[in-house]
Design an enzyme around this catalytic site. Structure first.
Site, mmCIF file in Angstrom:
data_model
loop_
_atom_site.group_PDB
_atom_site.id
_atom_site.type_symbol
_atom_site.label_atom_id
_atom_site.label_comp_id
_atom_site.label_asym_id
_atom_site.label_seq_id
_atom_site.Cartn_x
_atom_site.Cartn_y
_atom_site.Cartn_z
ATOM 1 N N ASP A 149 0.893 -1.192 -0.012
ATOM 2 C CA ASP A 149 0.059 0.050 0.002
ATOM 3 C C ASP A 149 0.864 1.300 -0.063
ATOM 4 O OD1 ASP A 149 -3.273 0.489 0.740
ATOM 5 O OD2 ASP A 149 -1.857 2.262 1.222
ATOM 6 N N HIS A 166 -10.144 -5.230 -3.352
ATOM 7 C CA HIS A 166 -9.060 -5.465 -2.980
ATOM 8 C C HIS A 166 -9.135 -5.997 -1.503
ATOM 9 C CE1 HIS A 166 -10.189 -1.330 -2.525
ATOM 10 N NE2 HIS A 166 -9.382 -1.142 -1.418
HETATM 11 P P1 5GP Z 1 -9.910 1.241 0.328
HETATM 12 O O1 5GP Z 1 -9.966 2.480 1.033
HETATM 13 O O2 5GP Z 1 -10.356 1.462 -1.191
HETATM 14 O O3 5GP Z 1 -10.189 0.179 0.809
HETATM 15 O O4 5GP Z 1 -8.289 1.078 0.264
HETATM 16 C C1 5GP Z 1 -7.880 1.612 -0.885
HETATM 17 C C2 5GP Z 1 -6.023 1.527 -0.621
HETATM 18 O O5 5GP Z 1 -5.342 1.753 -1.696
HETATM 19 C C3 5GP Z 1 -5.536 2.912 0.412
HETATM 20 O O6 5GP Z 1 -4.971 2.079 1.498
HETATM 21 C C4 5GP Z 1 -4.794 3.541 -0.358
HETATM 22 O O7 5GP Z 1 -3.517 3.906 0.503
HETATM 23 C C5 5GP Z 1 -4.250 2.473 -1.430
HETATM 24 N N1 5GP Z 1 -3.706 3.141 -2.707
HETATM 25 C C6 5GP Z 1 -4.352 4.099 -3.193
HETATM 26 N N2 5GP Z 1 -3.743 4.564 -4.332
HETATM 27 C C7 5GP Z 1 -2.505 3.628 -4.373
HETATM 28 C C8 5GP Z 1 -1.280 3.556 -5.324
HETATM 29 O O8 5GP Z 1 -1.390 4.396 -6.290
HETATM 30 N N3 5GP Z 1 -0.569 2.557 -5.266
HETATM 31 C C9 5GP Z 1 -0.915 1.721 -3.972
HETATM 32 N N4 5GP Z 1 0.229 0.761 -3.868
HETATM 33 N N5 5GP Z 1 -1.764 2.053 -3.007
HETATM 34 C C10 5GP Z 1 -2.626 2.826 -3.473
#
Ligand code: 5GP
Length: 118
Positions: A34, A104
């Site tokens: 992440d 994810h």
């Molecule tokens: P959600 O809130 O959708 O469950 O989690 C999305 C996750 O994706 C977050 O923890 C955020 O930090 C991560 N994330 C967002 N953009 C990117 C990116 O460009 N690269 C990586 N490796 N992680 C990302």
């Protein structure tokens, strides 16, 4: 299935349009670190299939969902998290805290986790 945005950030990582620190890839999924870790170890496991949310998965995805969980557990073991424990999280939709509209699994470890989650 709800609309899938093919330009979401994880779709772009799958197409290698933007970089990611990969820790695993196979024919069905990819895992990477992440970008804004919420724990000393914070991995994301994503299917290659264009599924926006957990709730968009159907019976045909049963094997895929099992595979994602097994990959998450295997990575947690490989990262040395298994003995002390870790957490696997799937956020679905706005109230679930989902920011990226590609399914994810978060794998979080390396610190004590609170319950209930925020
Ligand atoms: P959600 O809130 O959708 O469950 O989690 C999305 C996750 O994706 C977050 O923890 C955020 O930090 C991560 N994330 C967002 N953009 C990117 C990116 O460009 N690269 C990586 N490796 N992680 C990302």
């Amino acid at each position: 299935m709800s609309g899938y945005d093919p330009n979401n950030v994880f779709a772009r990582i799958l197409r290698q349009e933007i970089p990611a620190r990969l820790v695993h890839e196979d024919e069905r999924c990819v895992a990477f670190r992440d970008i804004a870790p919420q724990a000393p170890t914070h991995l994301l496991v994503i299917p290659r299939k264009a599924l926006a949310r957990l709730g968009d998965a159907g019976p045909q995805d049963e094997g895929l969902l099992g595979h994602l969980l097994l990959v998450a557990a295997g990575l947690a073991r490989r990262e040395g998290l298994a003995d002390d424990g870790y957490r696997v999280v799937i956020n679905h939709g706005r109230r679930g805290g989902q920011a990226v509209s590609h399914l994810h699994l978060h794998v979080l470890g390396g610190r004590d986790m609170a319950w209930p989650p925020g």
